[in-house]
Scaffold this motif. Structure first.
Motif, PDB file in Angstrom:
ATOM      1  N   ALA A 224      34.317  37.424  35.430  1.00 45.71           N
ATOM      2  CA  ALA A 224      33.808  36.111  35.816  1.00 45.71           C
ATOM      3  C   ALA A 224      33.019  35.511  34.656  1.00 45.71           C
ATOM      4  CB  ALA A 224      32.927  36.222  37.059  1.00 45.71           C
ATOM      5  N   SER A 225      33.091  34.191  34.531  1.00 52.00           N
ATOM      6  CA  SER A 225      32.428  33.474  33.448  1.00 52.00           C
ATOM      7  C   SER A 225      31.126  32.833  33.929  1.00 52.00           C
ATOM      8  CB  SER A 225      33.344  32.378  32.895  1.00 52.00           C
ATOM      9  OG  SER A 225      34.485  32.935  32.289  1.00 52.00           O
ATOM     10  N   GLY A 226      30.099  32.967  33.122  1.00 53.85           N
ATOM     11  CA  GLY A 226      28.796  32.434  33.489  1.00 53.85           C
ATOM     12  C   GLY A 226      28.721  30.930  33.512  1.00 53.85           C
ATOM     13  N   GLU A 227      29.605  30.257  32.758  1.00 53.42           N
ATOM     14  CA  GLU A 227      29.587  28.798  32.685  1.00 53.42           C
ATOM     15  C   GLU A 227      30.793  28.167  33.382  1.00 53.42           C
ATOM     16  OE1 GLU A 227      27.136  27.047  31.525  1.00 53.42           O
ATOM     17  OE2 GLU A 227      25.940  28.723  30.764  1.00 53.42           O
ATOM     18  N   ASP A 228      31.417  28.917  34.270  1.00 54.27           N
ATOM     19  CA  ASP A 228      32.563  28.401  35.021  1.00 54.27           C
ATOM     20  C   ASP A 228      32.060  27.426  36.092  1.00 54.27           C
ATOM     21  OD1 ASP A 228      34.878  27.937  36.463  1.00 54.27           O
ATOM     22  OD2 ASP A 228      35.450  30.045  36.580  1.00 54.27           O
ATOM     23  N   ARG A 229      32.592  26.214  36.088  1.00 54.63           N
ATOM     24  CA  ARG A 229      32.131  25.205  37.044  1.00 54.63           C
ATOM     25  C   ARG A 229      32.897  25.234  38.359  1.00 54.63           C
ATOM     26  NH1 ARG A 229      31.340  19.929  33.015  1.00 54.63           N
ATOM     27  NH2 ARG A 229      30.032  20.983  31.478  1.00 54.63           N
ATOM     28  N   SER A 230      33.934  26.039  38.447  1.00 56.37           N
ATOM     29  CA  SER A 230      34.692  26.101  39.687  1.00 56.37           C
ATOM     30  C   SER A 230      34.568  27.457  40.391  1.00 56.37           C
ATOM     31  CB  SER A 230      36.169  25.791  39.435  1.00 56.37           C
ATOM     32  OG  SER A 230      36.714  26.634  38.452  1.00 56.37           O
ATOM     33  N   ARG A 231      34.231  28.513  39.672  1.00 51.50           N
ATOM     34  CA  ARG A 231      33.982  29.840  40.244  1.00 51.50           C
ATOM     35  C   ARG A 231      32.669  30.338  39.637  1.00 51.50           C
ATOM     36  NH1 ARG A 231      38.113  29.046  43.220  1.00 51.50           N
ATOM     37  NH2 ARG A 231      36.342  29.048  44.625  1.00 51.50           N
ATOM     38  N   THR A 232      31.913  31.143  40.373  1.00 52.39           N
ATOM     39  CA  THR A 232      30.598  31.574  39.907  1.00 52.39           C
ATOM     40  C   THR A 232      30.559  33.073  39.616  1.00 52.39           C
ATOM     41  OG1 THR A 232      29.733  32.088  42.118  1.00 52.39           O
ATOM     42  CG2 THR A 232      29.549  29.793  41.376  1.00 52.39           C
ATOM     43  N   ILE A 233      29.575  33.461  38.813  1.00 52.53           N
ATOM     44  CA  ILE A 233      29.342  34.875  38.545  1.00 52.53           C
ATOM     45  C   ILE A 233      29.093  35.632  39.852  1.00 52.53           C
ATOM     46  CG2 ILE A 233      27.616  36.482  37.645  1.00 52.53           C
ATOM     47  CD1 ILE A 233      29.185  35.741  35.374  1.00 52.53           C
ATOM     48  N   ALA A 234      28.290  35.044  40.734  1.00 53.80           N
ATOM     49  CA  ALA A 234      27.978  35.696  42.009  1.00 53.80           C
ATOM     50  C   ALA A 234      29.240  35.932  42.820  1.00 53.80           C
ATOM     51  CB  ALA A 234      26.981  34.842  42.801  1.00 53.80           C
ATOM     52  N   GLU A 235      30.134  34.958  42.812  1.00 59.94           N
ATOM     53  CA  GLU A 235      31.396  35.095  43.534  1.00 59.94           C
ATOM     54  C   GLU A 235      32.234  36.224  42.938  1.00 59.94           C
ATOM     55  OE1 GLU A 235      34.959  32.105  45.089  1.00 59.94           O
ATOM     56  OE2 GLU A 235      33.690  31.518  43.399  1.00 59.94           O
ATOM     57  N   GLY A 236      32.266  36.300  41.602  1.00 59.10           N
ATOM     58  CA  GLY A 236      33.016  37.364  40.943  1.00 59.10           C
ATOM     59  C   GLY A 236      32.444  38.730  41.243  1.00 59.10           C
ATOM     60  N   LYS A 237      31.111  38.856  41.207  1.00 61.66           N
ATOM     61  CA  LYS A 237      30.464  40.136  41.518  1.00 61.66           C
ATOM     62  C   LYS A 237      30.770  40.561  42.946  1.00 61.66           C
ATOM     63  CE  LYS A 237      26.488  40.049  38.373  1.00 61.66           C
ATOM     64  NZ  LYS A 237      25.006  39.940  38.307  1.00 61.66           N
ATOM     65  N   ALA A 238      30.705  39.607  43.871  1.00 64.15           N
ATOM     66  CA  ALA A 238      30.972  39.924  45.275  1.00 64.15           C
ATOM     67  C   ALA A 238      32.413  40.373  45.458  1.00 64.15           C
ATOM     68  CB  ALA A 238      30.664  38.715  46.151  1.00 64.15           C
ATOM     69  N   MET A 239      33.334  39.722  44.754  1.00 68.57           N
ATOM     70  CA  MET A 239      34.736  40.101  44.862  1.00 68.57           C
ATOM     71  C   MET A 239      34.950  41.504  44.311  1.00 68.57           C
ATOM     72  SD  MET A 239      38.154  37.970  43.782  1.00 68.57           S
ATOM     73  CE  MET A 239      38.001  38.004  41.997  1.00 68.57           C
ATOM     74  N   ALA A 240      34.360  41.799  43.157  1.00 67.78           N
ATOM     75  CA  ALA A 240      34.509  43.130  42.564  1.00 67.78           C
ATOM     76  C   ALA A 240      33.910  44.199  43.471  1.00 67.78           C
ATOM     77  CB  ALA A 240      33.844  43.159  41.189  1.00 67.78           C
ATOM     78  N   SER A 241      32.763  43.908  44.069  1.00 68.80           N
ATOM     79  CA  SER A 241      32.123  44.872  44.958  1.00 68.80           C
ATOM     80  C   SER A 241      32.980  45.142  46.187  1.00 68.80           C
ATOM     81  CB  SER A 241      30.750  44.337  45.386  1.00 68.80           C
ATOM     82  OG  SER A 241      30.131  45.217  46.298  1.00 68.80           O
ATOM     83  N   ALA A 242      33.541  44.068  46.766  1.00 68.49           N
ATOM     84  CA  ALA A 242      34.387  44.231  47.956  1.00 68.49           C
ATOM     85  C   ALA A 242      35.657  45.008  47.635  1.00 68.49           C
ATOM     86  CB  ALA A 242      34.746  42.857  48.516  1.00 68.49           C
ATOM     87  N   MET A 243      36.126  44.905  46.382  1.00 73.37           N
ATOM     88  CA  MET A 243      37.350  45.587  45.961  1.00 73.37           C
ATOM     89  C   MET A 243      37.073  46.962  45.369  1.00 73.37           C
ATOM     90  SD  MET A 243      39.222  42.385  44.050  1.00 73.37           S
ATOM     91  CE  MET A 243      40.208  43.525  43.066  1.00 73.37           C
ATOM     92  N   ASP A 244      35.777  47.294  45.174  1.00 75.31           N
ATOM     93  CA  ASP A 244      35.413  48.514  44.454  1.00 75.31           C
ATOM     94  C   ASP A 244      36.091  48.527  43.089  1.00 75.31           C
ATOM     95  OD1 ASP A 244      34.134  50.919  44.007  1.00 75.31           O
ATOM     96  OD2 ASP A 244      35.737  52.113  44.885  1.00 75.31           O
ATOM     97  N   ALA A 245      36.003  47.379  42.410  1.00 75.64           N
ATOM     98  CA  ALA A 245      36.661  47.197  41.114  1.00 75.64           C
ATOM     99  C   ALA A 245      35.629  47.117  39.993  1.00 75.64           C
ATOM    100  CB  ALA A 245      37.494  45.914  41.127  1.00 75.64           C
ATOM    101  N   GLU A 246      36.075  47.393  38.782  1.00 77.31           N
ATOM    102  CA  GLU A 246      35.224  47.192  37.607  1.00 77.31           C
ATOM    103  C   GLU A 246      34.914  45.707  37.478  1.00 77.31           C
ATOM    104  OE1 GLU A 246      35.460  47.692  32.718  1.00 77.31           O
ATOM    105  OE2 GLU A 246      37.094  48.438  33.990  1.00 77.31           O
ATOM    106  N   PHE A 247      33.675  45.387  37.064  1.00 76.76           N
ATOM    107  CA  PHE A 247      33.276  43.986  36.915  1.00 76.76           C
ATOM    108  C   PHE A 247      32.760  43.742  35.503  1.00 76.76           C
ATOM    109  CE2 PHE A 247      29.957  40.672  36.998  1.00 76.76           C
ATOM    110  CZ  PHE A 247      30.750  39.592  37.382  1.00 76.76           C
ATOM    111  N   VAL A 248      33.171  42.614  34.924  1.00 74.57           N
ATOM    112  CA  VAL A 248      32.707  42.201  33.606  1.00 74.57           C
ATOM    113  C   VAL A 248      32.280  40.735  33.683  1.00 74.57           C
ATOM    114  CG1 VAL A 248      33.417  41.677  31.235  1.00 74.57           C
ATOM    115  CG2 VAL A 248      34.118  43.831  32.296  1.00 74.57           C
TER     116      VAL A 248
END
Length: 290
Positions: A224-248
């Motif tokens: 997830a990108s910190g300056e993404d105006r359509s998707r957020t870092i928080a959204e990416g972290k939540a998705m990775a956590s729900a998937m038990d996936a590596e997050f960057v």
């Protein structure tokens, strides 16, 4: 017709349309899915790096770049199946998939469709849950405007362009933003109506696939990108956590991280691909600039 050279562009006939594809390198196969309103060229920096070790494919989505129109009635699962057919045509049994935005949506669907063939899936600046109602309503309004006008009006092009780049990009690379805006304004009217608008409706009306992808066991990466105006870092972290996936996280990048921040993105992908395929048995082959 397909070309067997280490660097090629070719067209594959799939689903009664034609898919334009860039290919580079040799080795284990990596399939790259680009963002809505872009094409395979947005992966140029990654192709240059990955082609030293992998055989990389960057197809253009229907209605984008050199590809033909979207086949009528296409679903997200159909998009995945179309790209699986591309791998079949290339006689590739096992491959990894990297997708950004809508490219990640069909990549996830492809991993669900053929888990025995997908070595790993990386999802960048995307979402596998339904679009929140406020943003879906805003995007639907933009699509209706384009549909009614038969073109991308200047005000729409300016609003859309802002969604794809970090605020700093206007200073770092104004040419990139200008070229993207010009592409939107020059889009062929027929492709807008038969491909771009229907794809937009498909993307913003997507189903929830997060739990299903979370049940997969191949290596999974969420970026997830910190300056993404359509998707957020928080959204990416939540998705990775729900998937038990590596997050960057890429703090300085906007939505099109492949072009804004290729230097940090590409090494992350390289390390993840080594997890998916294992370390190379032989020394890497020379890279081919693409």
């Amino acid at each position: 017709m397909f070309c067997n050279s280490k660097r090629a562009k070719f067209t594959a006939s799939i689903a009664r349309s034609h898919m334009h594809v860039r290919e580079a390198g040799a080795g284990d196969a990596v399939l790259l899915g680009h963002s809505y309103l872009w094409d395979g060229e947005m992966w140029r920096p990654q192709m240059e790096m990955l082609a030293g070790r992998y055989r990389v494919f960057a197809p253009d989505l229907w209605g984008h770049g050199g590809s033909g129109p979207l086949p009528a009635g296409t679903t997200m699962r159909d998009l995945a199946e179309h790209h699986l057919l591309l791998m079949d045509r290339m006689k590739i049994r096992r491959f990894a998939v990297v997708g950004l935005s809508v490219g990640a949506m069909w990549a996830a669907e492809l991993a669900l469709m053929a888990p025995d063939r997908v070595a790993g899936v990386a999802l960048i600046n995307s979402a596998l849950t339904p679009e929140p109602e406020p943003t879906r309503a805003r995007y639907d309004a933009l699509l209706r405007t384009v549909e009614a006008a038969g073109c991308v009006p200047l005000a729409v092009a300016e609003a859309v362009a802002q969604l794809f780049f970090s605020p700093a990009q206007e200073e770092r690379s104004p040419r990139l933003m200008a070229d993207f805006g010009a592409r939107l304004l020059g889009w062929h009217p027929e492709r807008l109506l038969d491909s771009i608008v229907p794809l937009g409706k498909l993307i913003f009306g997507r189903e929830d696939r997060l739990a299903a992808v979370g049940a997969l066991r191949m290596p999974r990466l969420v970026i997830a990108s910190g300056e993404d105006r359509s998707r957020t870092i928080a959204e990416g972290k939540a998705m990775a956590s729900a998937m038990d996936a590596e997050f960057v996280a890429l703090p300085r990048a906007g939505h099109i991280a492949s072009l804004e921040e290729p230097d940090p993105l590409s090494p992350h992908l390289m390390r993840w691909l080594e997890r998916a395929f294992g370390p190379p048995v032989e020394p890497p082959i020379p890279m081919w600039p693409y």
